[in-house]
Design an enzyme around this catalytic site. Structure first.
Site, PDB file in Angstrom:
ATOM      1  N   ARG A 229      48.656  46.566  42.415  1.00 42.34           N
ATOM      2  CA  ARG A 229      48.587  47.955  42.859  1.00 42.34           C
ATOM      3  C   ARG A 229      48.751  47.985  44.376  1.00 42.34           C
ATOM      4  NH1 ARG A 229      49.424  48.971  38.325  1.00 42.34           N
ATOM      5  NH2 ARG A 229      48.169  50.201  36.861  1.00 42.34           N
ATOM      6  N   HIS A 277      57.972  49.796  40.411  1.00 30.49           N
ATOM      7  CA  HIS A 277      56.802  49.693  39.525  1.00 30.49           C
ATOM      8  C   HIS A 277      57.222  49.537  38.053  1.00 30.49           C
ATOM      9  CE1 HIS A 277      52.318  50.834  38.916  1.00 30.49           C
ATOM     10  NE2 HIS A 277      52.731  49.988  37.982  1.00 30.49           N
TER      11      HIS A 277
HETATM   12  P1  NDP Z   1      42.478  41.906  33.702  1.00 27.48           P
HETATM   13  O1  NDP Z   1      41.506  43.007  33.790  1.00 27.48           O
HETATM   14  O2  NDP Z   1      42.699  41.219  32.398  1.00 27.48           O
HETATM   15  O3  NDP Z   1      42.091  40.760  34.745  1.00 27.48           O
HETATM   16  C1  NDP Z   1      41.752  41.033  36.067  1.00 27.48           C
HETATM   17  C2  NDP Z   1      41.564  39.715  36.826  1.00 27.48           C
HETATM   18  O4  NDP Z   1      41.254  40.035  38.190  1.00 27.48           O
HETATM   19  C3  NDP Z   1      40.416  38.877  36.266  1.00 27.48           C
HETATM   20  O5  NDP Z   1      40.711  37.510  36.408  1.00 27.48           O
HETATM   21  C4  NDP Z   1      39.266  39.281  37.196  1.00 27.48           C
HETATM   22  O6  NDP Z   1      38.261  38.317  37.346  1.00 27.48           O
HETATM   23  C5  NDP Z   1      40.002  39.416  38.505  1.00 27.48           C
HETATM   24  N1  NDP Z   1      39.230  40.256  39.435  1.00 27.48           N
HETATM   25  C6  NDP Z   1      38.832  41.541  39.267  1.00 27.48           C
HETATM   26  N2  NDP Z   1      38.096  41.936  40.327  1.00 27.48           N
HETATM   27  C7  NDP Z   1      38.029  40.871  41.152  1.00 27.48           C
HETATM   28  C8  NDP Z   1      37.400  40.649  42.413  1.00 27.48           C
HETATM   29  N3  NDP Z   1      36.688  41.599  43.022  1.00 27.48           N
HETATM   30  N4  NDP Z   1      37.528  39.427  42.971  1.00 27.48           N
HETATM   31  C9  NDP Z   1      38.219  38.445  42.349  1.00 27.48           C
HETATM   32  N5  NDP Z   1      38.839  38.578  41.159  1.00 27.48           N
HETATM   33  C10 NDP Z   1      38.741  39.794  40.579  1.00 27.48           C
HETATM   34  O7  NDP Z   1      43.867  42.469  34.283  1.00 27.48           O
HETATM   35  P2  NDP Z   1      45.366  42.138  33.822  1.00 27.48           P
HETATM   36  O8  NDP Z   1      45.652  40.711  34.070  1.00 27.48           O
HETATM   37  O9  NDP Z   1      45.611  42.669  32.456  1.00 27.48           O
HETATM   38  O10 NDP Z   1      46.183  43.085  34.829  1.00 27.48           O
HETATM   39  C11 NDP Z   1      46.061  42.951  36.227  1.00 27.48           C
HETATM   40  C12 NDP Z   1      46.614  44.177  36.902  1.00 27.48           C
HETATM   41  O11 NDP Z   1      48.040  44.189  36.842  1.00 27.48           O
HETATM   42  C13 NDP Z   1      46.239  45.515  36.265  1.00 27.48           C
HETATM   43  O12 NDP Z   1      44.932  45.911  36.617  1.00 27.48           O
HETATM   44  C14 NDP Z   1      47.293  46.438  36.828  1.00 27.48           C
HETATM   45  O13 NDP Z   1      46.834  47.018  38.034  1.00 27.48           O
HETATM   46  C15 NDP Z   1      48.467  45.512  37.130  1.00 27.48           C
HETATM   47  N6  NDP Z   1      49.633  45.840  36.311  1.00 27.48           N
HETATM   48  C16 NDP Z   1      50.832  46.096  36.930  1.00 27.48           C
HETATM   49  C17 NDP Z   1      51.961  46.377  36.197  1.00 27.48           C
HETATM   50  C18 NDP Z   1      53.268  46.575  36.853  1.00 27.48           C
HETATM   51  O14 NDP Z   1      54.220  46.941  36.178  1.00 27.48           O
HETATM   52  N7  NDP Z   1      53.400  46.342  38.154  1.00 27.48           N
HETATM   53  C19 NDP Z   1      51.911  46.432  34.725  1.00 27.48           C
HETATM   54  C20 NDP Z   1      50.629  46.124  34.171  1.00 27.48           C
HETATM   55  C21 NDP Z   1      49.525  45.856  34.947  1.00 27.48           C
HETATM   56  P3  NDP Z   1      37.403  37.830  36.072  1.00 27.48           P
HETATM   57  O15 NDP Z   1      38.346  36.896  35.345  1.00 27.48           O
HETATM   58  O16 NDP Z   1      36.268  37.122  36.654  1.00 27.48           O
HETATM   59  O17 NDP Z   1      37.063  39.077  35.296  1.00 27.48           O
END
Ligand code: NDP
Length: 314
Positions: A229, A277
């Site tokens: 994002r 995007h």
């Molecule tokens: P998930 O919710 O499955 O995973 C999020 C990851 O980020 C986890 O490993 C989590 O840690 C980590 N995380 C969250 N907060 C923190 C923090 N404060 N510090 C460190 N690590 C953190 O998300 P997805 O993998 O499914 O998707 C990731 C993002 O990709 C989505 O939220 C979306 O914004 C973006 N996206 C973009 C698209 C595009 O077309 N550009 C399409 C789809 C998604 P933990 O493992 O410990 O929970």
């Protein structure tokens, strides 16, 4: 014949209603699927599947039992004032979506690792600008965020032979990936990486995480890839660091404002690739099954899978 399941309302300006309706009804013929504009009796709507609906959208439906976020990122949904209390929110976590995202990330990583932006610029000048290739083992790639999408991408990156680092909130284990967790380890990870890939959700904790000071922790000349994002990053600082060469090149799929305004300097930077995007999208044929399963669970009074935690923000 199975008992009717009630109505699902669909809202998205980006996704095709007909394709989603067909995919959902192939799983659940007894479910009525309507676009938001065709709902005449909002009290009959039990399920909402939506991507960025207008403000007040959910308030119109007093009997909602499930909200399906039409995508993986839920930042546009959590924190909305019109979310009905107690109604579970799920998101799509589809292996095909993860594969599509991993393909984009791999493309971006290989593009930077093989100096393609350098050759593209040289070609425009009509210049044979030889630069000796590095082996993948000499290139470190940090994948920040190891969730459904990030873990798949990190796995694919390490499969190409890159030295791969991963970073998440809680400890993770991925074969071949050096995993780090917690805020205190982030700068160390950034300082080791030739290519940094952002795959974190946008939450109160991650909003603006990549401010000027943090971006300056990147190795001089490192490449920066953001598929997560735009609001994770201070875009002005990123632009300035690209302009002065501290950040060597970037592949950006997401931005502070979308569409990226026509006068934004990022458009004209030869070392920056801008895409609108689309690194990954929800795929009806592969995700309809999990959505249908969740509708059946909720209809049976059970909790759905892939539920997000609104307090955590993802
Ligand atoms: P998930 O919710 O499955 O995973 C999020 C990851 O980020 C986890 O490993 C989590 O840690 C980590 N995380 C969250 N907060 C923190 C923090 N404060 N510090 C460190 N690590 C953190 O998300 P997805 O993998 O499914 O998707 C990731 C993002 O990709 C989505 O939220 C979306 O914004 C973006 N996206 C973009 C698209 C595009 O077309 N550009 C399409 C789809 C998604 P933990 O493992 O410990 O929970």
């Amino acid at each position: 014949m199975a008992a009717p399941l009630g109505t699902l309302v669909f809202y998205s300006d980006f996704d095709d209603f007909g394709t989603w309706k067909d995919a959902l009804q192939a799983q659940l013929p007894q479910l009525q699927v309507l676009p938001a504009c065709a709902v005449e009796r909002p009290e009959d709507v039990h399920y909402a599947m939506a991507w960025k609906p207008p403000a007040g959208f959910f308030q119109q439906m007093p009997n909602l039992r499930l909200i399906v976020n039409l995508g993986a990122g839920v930042d546009a949904l959590v924190g909305r004032a019109d979310l009905p209390a107690g109604v579970p929110i799920t998101r799509i976590t589809d292996p095909q979506m993860a594969r599509m995202m991993a393909g984009y990330v791999l493309f971006a990583v290989l593009r930077h690792a093989r100096d393609i932006p350098h050759f593209e610029q040289a070609q425009r000048r009509g210049e044979w600008a030889y630069r000796h290739p590095r082996s993948p083992q000499e290139t470190s790639v940090a994948v920040l965020g190891l969730g459904q999408l990030g873990a798949t991408a990190a796995h694919e990156v390490q499969r190409q032979g890159f030295r791969t680092l991963g970073w998440s909130r809680s400890p993770r284990q991925i074969d071949g990936v050096a995993c780090f967790s917690g805020a205190e380890t982030l700068d160390g990870v950034l300082g080791q990486a030739d290519i940094v890939v952002l795959m974190l959700p946008l939450t109160p904790e991650t909003h603006g995480l990549f401010d000027r000071a943090r971006l300056q922790r990147l190795k001089p000349g490192a490449a920066f890839v953001n598929v997560a994002r735009g609001a994770l990053v201070d875009q002005g600082a990123l632009t300035a660091l690209l302009a002065d060469g501290h950040i060597g090149s970037a592949t950006l799929d997401v931005f502070a404002r979308e569409p990226l305004p026509a006068d934004d300097p990022l458009w004209a930077m030869p070392q920056v690739l801008v895409t609108p995007h689309l690194a990954s999208v929800a795929i009806p044929s592969s995700s309809a099954r999990q959505i249908a399963a969740n509708i059946l669970r909720v209809a049976a009074g059970e909790p759905p899978d892939n539920r997000i935690d609104p307090a955590r923000g993802y």
